[in-house]
Every structure is written in structure tokens, then in C-alpha cells.
Design a protein around this motif. Sequence first.
Motif, PDB file in Angstrom:
ATOM      1  N   ALA A 276      -8.852   1.382   3.021  1.00  0.00           N
ATOM      2  CA  ALA A 276      -7.450   0.997   2.867  1.00  0.00           C
ATOM      3  C   ALA A 276      -6.926   1.404   1.486  1.00  0.00           C
ATOM      4  CB  ALA A 276      -7.296  -0.506   3.076  1.00  0.00           C
ATOM      5  N   ALA A 277      -7.757   1.247   0.459  1.00  0.00           N
ATOM      6  CA  ALA A 277      -7.351   1.639  -0.890  1.00  0.00           C
ATOM      7  C   ALA A 277      -7.120   3.139  -0.973  1.00  0.00           C
ATOM      8  CB  ALA A 277      -8.425   1.214  -1.896  1.00  0.00           C
ATOM      9  N   GLU A 278      -7.965   3.901  -0.289  1.00  0.00           N
ATOM     10  CA  GLU A 278      -7.785   5.363  -0.267  1.00  0.00           C
ATOM     11  C   GLU A 278      -6.450   5.732   0.372  1.00  0.00           C
ATOM     12  OE1 GLU A 278      -9.977   9.289   1.718  1.00  0.00           O
ATOM     13  OE2 GLU A 278     -11.018   7.359   1.632  1.00  0.00           O
ATOM     14  N   LYS A 279      -6.105   5.078   1.486  1.00  0.00           N
ATOM     15  CA  LYS A 279      -4.817   5.332   2.135  1.00  0.00           C
ATOM     16  C   LYS A 279      -3.666   4.932   1.216  1.00  0.00           C
ATOM     17  CE  LYS A 279      -6.440   4.650   6.904  1.00  0.00           C
ATOM     18  NZ  LYS A 279      -6.274   3.833   8.134  1.00  0.00           N
ATOM     19  N   LEU A 280      -3.851   3.836   0.486  1.00  0.00           N
ATOM     20  CA  LEU A 280      -2.820   3.373  -0.440  1.00  0.00           C
ATOM     21  C   LEU A 280      -2.538   4.426  -1.503  1.00  0.00           C
ATOM     22  CD1 LEU A 280      -1.138   0.767  -1.160  1.00  0.00           C
ATOM     23  CD2 LEU A 280      -2.994   0.205  -2.741  1.00  0.00           C
ATOM     24  N   ARG A 281      -3.600   5.011  -2.038  1.00  0.00           N
ATOM     25  CA  ARG A 281      -3.427   6.031  -3.074  1.00  0.00           C
ATOM     26  C   ARG A 281      -2.831   7.317  -2.520  1.00  0.00           C
ATOM     27  NH1 ARG A 281      -8.460   3.739  -4.567  1.00  0.00           N
ATOM     28  NH2 ARG A 281      -9.657   5.444  -3.607  1.00  0.00           N
ATOM     29  N   GLN A 282      -3.121   7.612  -1.266  1.00  0.00           N
ATOM     30  CA  GLN A 282      -2.559   8.817  -0.658  1.00  0.00           C
ATOM     31  C   GLN A 282      -1.040   8.774  -0.606  1.00  0.00           C
ATOM     32  OE1 GLN A 282      -4.533   9.049   3.156  1.00  0.00           O
ATOM     33  NE2 GLN A 282      -6.362  10.045   2.318  1.00  0.00           N
ATOM     34  N   GLN A 283      -0.461   7.578  -0.491  1.00  0.00           N
ATOM     35  CA  GLN A 283       0.999   7.483  -0.473  1.00  0.00           C
ATOM     36  C   GLN A 283       1.548   7.028  -1.827  1.00  0.00           C
ATOM     37  OE1 GLN A 283       1.669   4.585   2.753  1.00  0.00           O
ATOM     38  NE2 GLN A 283       2.202   3.049   1.227  1.00  0.00           N
ATOM     39  N   HIS A 284       0.699   7.077  -2.859  1.00  0.00           N
ATOM     40  CA  HIS A 284       1.116   6.782  -4.243  1.00  0.00           C
ATOM     41  C   HIS A 284       1.741   5.395  -4.341  1.00  0.00           C
ATOM     42  CE1 HIS A 284       0.308  11.002  -4.973  1.00  0.00           C
ATOM     43  NE2 HIS A 284       1.132  11.326  -4.002  1.00  0.00           N
ATOM     44  N   SER A 285       1.032   4.422  -3.794  1.00  0.00           N
ATOM     45  CA  SER A 285       1.542   3.048  -3.775  1.00  0.00           C
ATOM     46  C   SER A 285       0.531   2.088  -4.394  1.00  0.00           C
ATOM     47  CB  SER A 285       1.848   2.615  -2.337  1.00  0.00           C
ATOM     48  OG  SER A 285       2.849   3.409  -1.750  1.00  0.00           O
ATOM     49  N   LEU A 286       0.994   0.867  -4.605  1.00  0.00           N
ATOM     50  CA  LEU A 286       0.176  -0.222  -5.116  1.00  0.00           C
ATOM     51  C   LEU A 286       0.340  -1.430  -4.199  1.00  0.00           C
ATOM     52  CD1 LEU A 286       1.286  -0.033  -8.866  1.00  0.00           C
ATOM     53  CD2 LEU A 286      -0.722   1.063  -7.868  1.00  0.00           C
ATOM     54  N   ALA A 287      -0.689  -2.272  -4.121  1.00  0.00           N
ATOM     55  CA  ALA A 287      -0.627  -3.483  -3.304  1.00  0.00           C
ATOM     56  C   ALA A 287      -0.747  -4.704  -4.196  1.00  0.00           C
ATOM     57  CB  ALA A 287      -1.733  -3.480  -2.258  1.00  0.00           C
ATOM     58  N   SER A 288      -0.025  -5.747  -3.819  1.00  0.00           N
ATOM     59  CA  SER A 288      -0.060  -6.989  -4.593  1.00  0.00           C
ATOM     60  C   SER A 288      -0.852  -8.090  -3.888  1.00  0.00           C
ATOM     61  CB  SER A 288       1.365  -7.488  -4.858  1.00  0.00           C
ATOM     62  OG  SER A 288       2.085  -6.540  -5.616  1.00  0.00           O
ATOM     63  N   GLY A 289      -1.316  -7.807  -2.683  1.00  0.00           N
ATOM     64  CA  GLY A 289      -2.098  -8.798  -1.950  1.00  0.00           C
ATOM     65  C   GLY A 289      -2.998  -8.131  -0.932  1.00  0.00           C
TER      66      GLY A 289
END
Length: 426
Positions: A276-289
Motif C-alpha cells: 500500500a505504501a508503494e502505491k501511495l508513493r506512485q501517486q506522490h501522496s501521503l497518508a494520515s491514517g
Amino acid sequence: MQRAIALVDCNNFYVSCERVFQPKLEGKPVVVLSNNDGCVVSRSQEVKDLGLKMAVPWYQMKDLAKRHGIIAFSSNYSLYADLSNRVMSLLAQFSPNQEVYSIDESFLDLTGIPADHTQYAQQIRETIRRCVGIPVCVGIAPSKTLAKLANHVAKKNARFGSACDFNALNETELNDLLATIAVGEVWGVGRRSVGKLNEMGIQSVLDLKRFSAKRLREKFSVVFERIVAELNGVACLELDDVVSDKQQIICSRSFGALTSLLPDLEQAVIAYASRAAEKLRQQHSLASGIQVYIRTNPHKERAPQYRQAILMPLPEPTDDTRLLCHAALHGLRQIFRAGFAYQKAGVMLTEIIPRSARPRTLFDDVLAQQKSHALMQTLDRINRSMGSGTLKLLGEGTDKTWAMRRENMSKRYTTEWDELMVCPAR
């Protein structure tokens, strides 16, 4: 100038991917199974001709498979994703405006391209087949909904040679074709709506095209009004050049074998949070939870049942695999209960924001953020070049007894060095 939207769709995509590296499968009945070798998710034409439907559980058809020589493969997602990327990259060369709709479908805007679009479609087909080995069908029309139907006709009607251009047909020819297609084939018409439409006397696509858009809006919603407009050649759905970022990222799997052990669940949660973190970085985003959930098998009614989830807020928005896994493990340990046989675990990233919108405070450790970003970039770069999972957290483990069952998986011919096809020299 008449609008020309093409939908390029790969035929029986997962099966076609398996055949690229195993030509001996051509002409033979082949299926690809879902996670844990559960249900049929892709069928060759030979299997379709046997009357076998999608989503049939594999255990129910083993006798049939034995009688007809059906060959089954476990889902090989690494191979399918890589071949999909190759197909989409080639398609981008045929139009300045492309929308990748799914792993095996892409819309292309051919408006203004000075060529016979039917011949152009055949050129697209030949290029994809020659360069990747995947067969495709092409449907062309003035709207996306009609392009979907043109693609359906290209697949089902041999006289079009797998490429159907509705723009090349006169109105009578087009209406005659639409009259032969059931209304349920229209993009956006769900199964529940088909019965209601039939009760209103709408059996075919032509019936829907000619029906009052106002009455359909009153009976259903504005969506049906747009569908009717699209069927009449009025484009209401534009091509999306940029896929919008996901607001939630979910990664979960059912286990290949039930487990009651916390270390097994920890390995699974680390693996899912890492992906999930890899997918998050692919769209240049950050998660807060990050939410973590676990559950037993609800179909084993006599077995003790338990399911629970927990949302873990993060001190600050992040895309760092280590921080996300740490929070996920902390949540897992809070909801884990001994004495249950767990079938599934998963994680969901929430409160996702663009990296550029990271809130700034007086207490930010900018140096730590820069080091984290550099480390994650290095991790992703190595895994892209050397193969997924080359570098991973130690906690993910190597002996994954809980992992998804894939007893019939082919080699990952294009993404793993030790599984590359070898051609002996003579």
C-alpha cells in the motif's frame, strides 16, 4: 468534424498473457483462477464454447476440466501488469489523447487523425500482436458508450475482422446492429436495471437509444439520460488524460491456509502495508491514517467467528513504509485475539493528501523527512529495476505459510531475473 473515440480491449487478457510465453496453449482450453485458486476469472474462447461461465469455483469444475483437458493457471499478477504496461505504452503512440480504463482496456481519441480509421485500427491490432503477442479488438464511435458497443460487435461479429467503426456505417446499418444487441450490454446498465428496462419494453440497445431520455431520468437517474445521449452520438463522457489519485488505498488477501498465529498475521500485515505504501508513493501522496482489519472465515459457520478493525492515526502524513508498518502492527496487536483461525487480513490507507500539500509546523524535522524520502525512492528504484520484493522489511519474512495459494502459477517471465525464458543456442 466527427468525433472518433476508439476502445482497444485485449482479448481474454490473462489467458492471452499465459499464451505469449507458451505458444503450445494456442487452441487449447485454458482458464486463469482468482486468488487462492478459487474461481475462474479469465477463459479462452475454447472454454467459453464449452459453456463455462465466469466466477465458477474451480473445485466444482475439476471433473469437467479433466474430461475436456482444460488447463488451469493461478493468477500471475506480475506478468499481467507488466504486459499491460507494454500494451498501453504502445497504444499511446497511436493517439495524443489516451485514457487507460483498466488493465486490459484503453480509450484513444482518433479525432482528426488523417487516416481510414478501420485500417488504422487494424494497424493498432497488428502492432500490439507483433510487439507484445496479445490479440486485441478495436471499436470506434463518436462516444465512449458507443465505442464500447462497437468493441463488443468487433468481438462477436467475425465480418468486422476484430475492428468495428460505427462512424463508417450509415444510420440504417448502425440501427440494425444495435437492434441485435441486448440492452444489458450497454456500458452503465447494471443487472438490476435490465429487468426494469425490459418491463418498459426496452429489450435492445436500439430500444434504449430511441426511448425518451426524460422518462428514463425520472425512472432511474441522470445517468440514463446521459447514456441515451451517448447512444445517439452525443459525447457526454470525456477522455481523462490524468487518472485521479485514489483517496483510499486498500491491500488485502485471503490466506492460502487458515492461521491462528500472531506472527503470521504480523508478516501479512507488513507485506500488505508495504504494498500500500508503494502505491501511495506512485501517486506522490501521503497518508494520515492506516486501518488494519482481520477476520475468520464467515463460511465456516460452526467455527468460532471473529472480525475486528482499528484505525490508527499517524503523527504526521507520511509515505514511509517503516512508519506505516509500525502503526499497522501496533493496531494489529490491539485487535488480535487468540483462539481463532484467521482467514484474511488487510490494511487501508486513509486521509490521503498530495505530497505537495504536506502541512508545515514549527516542529517539523525537515532533515528526517528528507532522509525518509531518499530512502523510499531508493527502495522503489531497486524494486523496479531488480524485481518486486527484492528489498523489503525483515518483518515480512520469507517462509510465508499463510500466503495466497497459487499451485499452478507460471513463471514471471518479464519481472524476475531467475525466471527469464532461456533459449538454448545451437
